[in-house]
Design an enzyme around this catalytic site. Structure first.
Site, PDB file in Angstrom:
ATOM      1  N   LEU A  81      39.402  23.795  49.623  1.00 46.33           N
ATOM      2  CA  LEU A  81      39.811  24.024  48.235  1.00 46.33           C
ATOM      3  C   LEU A  81      39.099  25.277  47.676  1.00 46.33           C
ATOM      4  O   LEU A  81      38.156  25.847  47.916  1.00 46.33           O
ATOM      5  CB  LEU A  81      39.308  22.681  47.553  1.00 46.33           C
ATOM      6  CG  LEU A  81      39.950  21.600  47.903  1.00 46.33           C
ATOM      7  CD1 LEU A  81      38.945  20.312  47.561  1.00 46.33           C
ATOM      8  CD2 LEU A  81      41.249  21.384  47.471  1.00 46.33           C
ATOM      9  N   CYS A  85      41.682  32.746  45.244  1.00 49.76           N
ATOM     10  CA  CYS A  85      40.597  33.460  44.447  1.00 49.76           C
ATOM     11  C   CYS A  85      39.536  33.860  45.687  1.00 49.76           C
ATOM     12  O   CYS A  85      39.384  35.003  45.802  1.00 49.76           O
ATOM     13  CB  CYS A  85      40.169  32.921  43.514  1.00 49.76           C
ATOM     14  SG  CYS A  85      38.620  33.704  42.645  1.00 49.76           S
ATOM     15  N   CYS A  90      40.382  37.298  43.977  1.00 52.17           N
ATOM     16  CA  CYS A  90      39.353  37.737  42.908  1.00 52.17           C
ATOM     17  C   CYS A  90      38.130  38.257  43.760  1.00 52.17           C
ATOM     18  O   CYS A  90      37.311  39.361  43.367  1.00 52.17           O
ATOM     19  CB  CYS A  90      38.956  36.760  41.864  1.00 52.17           C
ATOM     20  SG  CYS A  90      40.206  35.468  41.687  1.00 52.17           S
ATOM     21  N   HIS A 140      33.703  29.048  50.437  1.00 51.03           N
ATOM     22  CA  HIS A 140      34.808  28.017  50.885  1.00 51.03           C
ATOM     23  C   HIS A 140      33.841  26.658  51.180  1.00 51.03           C
ATOM     24  O   HIS A 140      34.499  25.650  50.859  1.00 51.03           O
ATOM     25  CB  HIS A 140      35.536  28.482  52.345  1.00 51.03           C
ATOM     26  CG  HIS A 140      36.266  29.475  52.160  1.00 51.03           C
ATOM     27  ND1 HIS A 140      36.824  29.811  50.593  1.00 51.03           N
ATOM     28  CD2 HIS A 140      37.004  30.203  53.014  1.00 51.03           C
ATOM     29  CE1 HIS A 140      37.621  30.854  51.095  1.00 51.03           C
ATOM     30  NE2 HIS A 140      37.940  31.107  52.218  1.00 51.03           N
ATOM     31  N   PHE A 502      18.310  44.501  23.473  1.00 51.33           N
ATOM     32  CA  PHE A 502      18.425  46.144  23.491  1.00 51.33           C
ATOM     33  C   PHE A 502      18.021  46.564  25.071  1.00 51.33           C
ATOM     34  O   PHE A 502      17.247  45.885  25.581  1.00 51.33           O
ATOM     35  CB  PHE A 502      17.372  46.724  22.611  1.00 51.33           C
ATOM     36  CG  PHE A 502      17.936  48.285  22.342  1.00 51.33           C
ATOM     37  CD1 PHE A 502      19.083  48.426  21.739  1.00 51.33           C
ATOM     38  CD2 PHE A 502      16.988  49.077  22.853  1.00 51.33           C
ATOM     39  CE1 PHE A 502      19.223  49.921  21.521  1.00 51.33           C
ATOM     40  CE2 PHE A 502      17.189  50.337  22.757  1.00 51.33           C
ATOM     41  CZ  PHE A 502      18.236  50.892  21.898  1.00 51.33           C
TER      42      PHE A 502
HETATM   43  P1  FAD Z   1      46.102  29.582  44.309  1.00 52.13           P
HETATM   44  O1  FAD Z   1      44.705  29.895  44.310  1.00 52.13           O
HETATM   45  O2  FAD Z   1      47.009  30.703  44.854  1.00 52.13           O
HETATM   46  O3  FAD Z   1      46.416  28.196  44.959  1.00 52.13           O
HETATM   47  C1  FAD Z   1      47.536  27.715  45.743  1.00 52.13           C
HETATM   48  C2  FAD Z   1      47.226  26.946  46.648  1.00 52.13           C
HETATM   49  O4  FAD Z   1      48.568  26.497  47.171  1.00 52.13           O
HETATM   50  C3  FAD Z   1      46.512  27.726  47.714  1.00 52.13           C
HETATM   51  O5  FAD Z   1      45.369  27.211  48.199  1.00 52.13           O
HETATM   52  C4  FAD Z   1      47.776  27.689  48.918  1.00 52.13           C
HETATM   53  O6  FAD Z   1      47.102  27.567  50.187  1.00 52.13           O
HETATM   54  C5  FAD Z   1      48.329  26.609  48.707  1.00 52.13           C
HETATM   55  N1  FAD Z   1      49.775  26.295  49.194  1.00 52.13           N
HETATM   56  C6  FAD Z   1      50.765  27.362  49.119  1.00 52.13           C
HETATM   57  N2  FAD Z   1      51.898  26.918  49.801  1.00 52.13           N
HETATM   58  C7  FAD Z   1      51.362  25.415  50.354  1.00 52.13           C
HETATM   59  C8  FAD Z   1      52.177  24.768  51.115  1.00 52.13           C
HETATM   60  N3  FAD Z   1      53.354  24.721  51.454  1.00 52.13           N
HETATM   61  N4  FAD Z   1      51.399  23.503  51.392  1.00 52.13           N
HETATM   62  C9  FAD Z   1      50.384  23.495  51.106  1.00 52.13           C
HETATM   63  N5  FAD Z   1      49.700  24.154  50.174  1.00 52.13           N
HETATM   64  C10 FAD Z   1      49.981  25.470  50.024  1.00 52.13           C
HETATM   65  N6  FAD Z   1      41.845  36.531  38.266  1.00 52.13           N
HETATM   66  C11 FAD Z   1      40.971  36.520  37.452  1.00 52.13           C
HETATM   67  O7  FAD Z   1      40.761  35.749  36.560  1.00 52.13           O
HETATM   68  N7  FAD Z   1      39.841  37.356  37.849  1.00 52.13           N
HETATM   69  C12 FAD Z   1      39.972  38.240  38.750  1.00 52.13           C
HETATM   70  O8  FAD Z   1      39.192  39.106  39.190  1.00 52.13           O
HETATM   71  C13 FAD Z   1      41.304  38.351  39.589  1.00 52.13           C
HETATM   72  N8  FAD Z   1      41.343  39.049  40.547  1.00 52.13           N
HETATM   73  C14 FAD Z   1      42.541  39.321  41.370  1.00 52.13           C
HETATM   74  C15 FAD Z   1      42.519  40.054  42.515  1.00 52.13           C
HETATM   75  C16 FAD Z   1      43.788  40.105  43.250  1.00 52.13           C
HETATM   76  C17 FAD Z   1      43.714  40.841  44.227  1.00 52.13           C
HETATM   77  C18 FAD Z   1      44.611  39.017  42.827  1.00 52.13           C
HETATM   78  C19 FAD Z   1      45.782  39.201  43.591  1.00 52.13           C
HETATM   79  C20 FAD Z   1      44.565  38.163  41.666  1.00 52.13           C
HETATM   80  C21 FAD Z   1      43.484  38.077  41.063  1.00 52.13           C
HETATM   81  N9  FAD Z   1      43.167  37.337  40.248  1.00 52.13           N
HETATM   82  C22 FAD Z   1      42.089  37.334  39.529  1.00 52.13           C
HETATM   83  C23 FAD Z   1      43.991  36.109  39.808  1.00 52.13           C
HETATM   84  C24 FAD Z   1      43.534  34.818  40.397  1.00 52.13           C
HETATM   85  O9  FAD Z   1      43.280  35.058  41.752  1.00 52.13           O
HETATM   86  C25 FAD Z   1      44.840  33.897  40.373  1.00 52.13           C
HETATM   87  O10 FAD Z   1      45.173  33.820  39.004  1.00 52.13           O
HETATM   88  C26 FAD Z   1      44.357  32.268  40.780  1.00 52.13           C
HETATM   89  O11 FAD Z   1      43.588  32.199  42.010  1.00 52.13           O
HETATM   90  C27 FAD Z   1      45.554  31.332  40.955  1.00 52.13           C
HETATM   91  O12 FAD Z   1      45.016  29.976  40.772  1.00 52.13           O
HETATM   92  P2  FAD Z   1      46.163  29.089  41.408  1.00 52.13           P
HETATM   93  O13 FAD Z   1      45.413  27.854  41.773  1.00 52.13           O
HETATM   94  O14 FAD Z   1      47.406  29.342  40.553  1.00 52.13           O
HETATM   95  O15 FAD Z   1      46.710  29.730  42.858  1.00 52.13           O
HETATM   96  C1  KPC Z   2      32.785  32.382  43.225  1.00 52.34           C
HETATM   97  C2  KPC Z   2      33.732  31.608  42.911  1.00 52.34           C
HETATM   98  O1  KPC Z   2      33.638  30.851  41.778  1.00 52.34           O
HETATM   99  C3  KPC Z   2      35.118  31.883  43.522  1.00 52.34           C
HETATM  100  S1  KPC Z   2      35.867  30.632  44.122  1.00 52.34           S
HETATM  101  C4  KPC Z   2      36.577  29.916  43.014  1.00 52.34           C
HETATM  102  C5  KPC Z   2      37.415  28.565  43.387  1.00 52.34           C
HETATM  103  S2  KPC Z   2      37.537  27.596  42.006  1.00 52.34           S
HETATM  104  O2  KPC Z   2      36.308  27.055  41.862  1.00 52.34           O
HETATM  105  O3  KPC Z   2      38.288  26.354  42.614  1.00 52.34           O
HETATM  106  O4  KPC Z   2      38.364  28.085  40.972  1.00 52.34           O
END
Ligand code: FAD
Ligand code: KPC
Length: 524
Positions: A81, A85, A90, A140, A502
């Site tokens: 889970l 990110c 991230c 993870h 500071f």
């Molecule tokens: P996700 O975390 O992508 O979750 C979607 C889930 O759906 C995944 O676990 C995937 O495995 C699952 N899934 C997809 N298809 C299927 C399927 N068919 N069957 C079962 N499961 C499936 N945001 C910040 O706030 N700070 C940062 O520094 C930052 N850095 C970033 C850097 C990069 C390079 C990128 C690309 C993004 C960054 N972001 C950052 C944005 C952030 O990562 C996302 O906004 C956030 O992770 C989105 O969460 P989510 O749950 O919507 O999607």
């Molecule tokens: C270090 C860290 O919190 C990145 S992993 C975050 C996954 S979750 O807690 O599900 O937003």
């Protein structure tokens, strides 16, 4: 209950280390491990919600729904889970940005003080990527342990999900039903659509950490001009590569304050980054073994050709909405973002959508928060999710944070805009070591112009803070809290009343206290 008491009574209990091993095995060979199930057979209640996707949005939504007494299930194709990110977004981005900052320091002070001579030296990009791949399993494992043992979340992981109808999904041959579905499938990188886009050596943020199998050569091409493009471009540059950024529009348009953007871009150029704006990539050509060899782009000044064995594309992300559209007919916008109302409900009754799937801003705060709001709505609360006025940031070799209005935006709306900034406007060009703050002190003493930039934008009439902008290190955390205070009407006088630690990374308290006594506010 302590960990060992739990483990004695629960045969499915895994320690964090055991989770790490299981996740590694599953990532190596998903089918050998099979679905990872945590479903409470002793709970006879139907599910209130199934979260389809267990990233930040699905996990936080699940935790909240559980916390308020509901029953949830979260399903994900990955064996953990937490989603993208910690896996490819991230967390690696922050690792690379930390490296960029460290390496800029080392290169700036190369051969002096205790710094080794870095002149002409490249450092390995692949070693950092490999380090990340090995290191990411720990987080993870914590996510799975925390979700199962501490948050009581029910899940099926390591199995793709099929959406059957508005209340049913199928995972690994099992059918699950719930009162509501919450779509939390995230987004994926938009990929170039030009000849050669699939050559070996053409990467995006996800393939970089999954498949990089050799050290990139001397010249690296980055396509894009937003957060991911600059963050990864600066890392490659700090590793000693020539980096050419091909930007279709303007680099870093998202930094709306002109002074801040100018400071950021000056520093990026100073590090040797080559930026070509108004460039449209027309082709990527390969060598005899199918590896990228050259990038061709059209610009106002004619075609440019860059010889390279590595291309990083950062063209933004598209919500992963196709399966939900096909199965349920949920309405989406032109970018594929699932349309939701303020309750996070889609066009299909009982189906909610959260996180990156509902489009910009694609940020962690929104993923987590929208997940919890959907949970609250499903459990009968009237919620109103409207992400407005959030603080924001990106990394170059620095950390750049901002909130509220830029100076230009403020001047367009207010007649008496007051600016507090550091360093001050400096017509004589005196290069002073300010702002001086944690993590920039060496620059402040030896390369003063590299010690950062900060600006507070105020309405002189109401004395309220309208915007804040910062380039340096360590201010990101302050901006999270500052943004709440600004939304509540924070004034210069209240800011000047706070107690600064500071040398604080943002000098806003210090500057505000100096000016707060003035009945007629003046800039500083
Ligand atoms: P996700 O975390 O992508 O979750 C979607 C889930 O759906 C995944 O676990 C995937 O495995 C699952 N899934 C997809 N298809 C299927 C399927 N068919 N069957 C079962 N499961 C499936 N945001 C910040 O706030 N700070 C940062 O520094 C930052 N850095 C970033 C850097 C990069 C390079 C990128 C690309 C993004 C960054 N972001 C950052 C944005 C952030 O990562 C996302 O906004 C956030 O992770 C989105 O969460 P989510 O749950 O919507 O999607
Ligand atoms: C270090 C860290 O919190 C990145 S992993 C975050 C996954 S979750 O807690 O599900 O937003």
């Amino acid at each position: 209950m302590d960990q060992f008491a739990i483990s004695r009574s629960d045969p499915s209990f895994l320690t964090i280390e055991q989770w790490a091993r299981k996740i590694e095995e599953a990532l190596e060979a998903p089918s050998l491990i099979g679905p990872i199930r945590n479903i409470r057979d002793d709970d006879r209640r139907p599910f209130d919600a199934i979260f389809v996707g267990g990233g930040a949005a699905g996990r936080f939504g699940s935790a909240y729904l559980r916390a308020v007494g509901g029953r949830q299930l979260v399903v994900d194709r990955w064996p953990f889970l937490g989603g993208s990110c910690p896996h490819n977004a991230c967390v690696p981005h922050h690792l690379f940005s930390d490296c960029a900052a460290e390496l800029m320091l080392a290169r700036t002070f190369s051969g002096s003080l205790w710094f080794p001579d870095m002149k002409g030296q490249t450092t390995s990009i692949k070693e950092v990527v490999d380090l990340f791949r090995r290191g990411r399993t720990g987080p993870h494992a914590v996510m799975n342990y925390q979700s199962k043992e501490q948050l009581d979340i029910e899940f099926v992981l390591n199995a793709p999900v099929r959406i059957v109808d508005a209340s049913t999904v199928e995972v690994a041959g099992e059918v699950f039903k719930a009162r509501a579905l919450v779509l939390a499938l995230g987004a994926e990188a938009i990929r170039l659509d030009v000849p050669g886009h699939d050559l070996a050596g053409v990467h995006d943020f996800a393939t970089l950490v999954e498949t990089l199998d050799r050290e990139p050569g001397d010249t690296m091409v980055v396509i894009g001009g937003g957060k991911t493009a600059i963050e990864y471009g600066c890392f490659f540059n700090a590793c000693g590569r020539r980096v050419v950024m091909l930007v279709r529009g303007r680099l870093l348009d998202l930094i709306r304050d002109g002074d801040t953007r100018a400071y950021v871009i000056d520093r990026v150029r100073e590090q040797g980054m080559e930026i070509i704006e108004g460039a449209t990539v027309s082709a990527i050509t390969g060598d005899a073994v199918g590896r990228v060899a050259r990038v061709v782009a059209d610009t106002a000044a004619g075609a440019v050709q860059i010889d390279t064995d590595f291309v990083f594309q950062a063209l933004g992300e598209r919500p992963r909405s196709r399966a939900a559209v096909e199965a349920l007919g949920v309405a989406v916008d032109n970018n594929g973002a699932v349309l939701v109302d303020e309750q996070l409900q889609t066009s299909v009754s009982g189906v909610f959508a959260v996180g990156d799937l509902i489009g910009a801003p694609m940020e962690m705060f929104k993923a987590r928060k929208s997940g919890t709001y959907a949970a609250r709505a499903i459990m009968g609360e009237k919620v109103c999710y409207r992400p407005v006025d959030w603080p924001d940031f990106l990394h170059t070799h620095y950390e750049v944070s901002w909130l509220g209005l830029s100076e230009e935006e403020a001047r367009a709306c207010y007649r008496n805009v007051v600016i507090l900034k550091m360093p001050p406007d400096n017509p004589n060009g005196l290069n002073v070591g300010l702002p001086a703050a944690d993590r920039t002190m060496l620059y402040a003493m030896a390369r003063p112009h590299m010690s950062g930039f900060q600006k507070l934008v105020l309405d002189g009439d109401s004395r309220r803070v309208l915007g804040a902008h910062h380039v340096g290190y360590g201010a990101k955390d302050a901006f999270q809290y500052l943004s709440v205070l600004v939304r509540r009407g924070l004034t210069i006088d209240e800011l000047g009343e706070m107690d600064e630690l500071f040398l604080n990374p943002t000098h806003f308290i210090q500057l505000s206290r100096l000016r707060a006594g003035h009945r007629e506010l003046r800039s500083l």
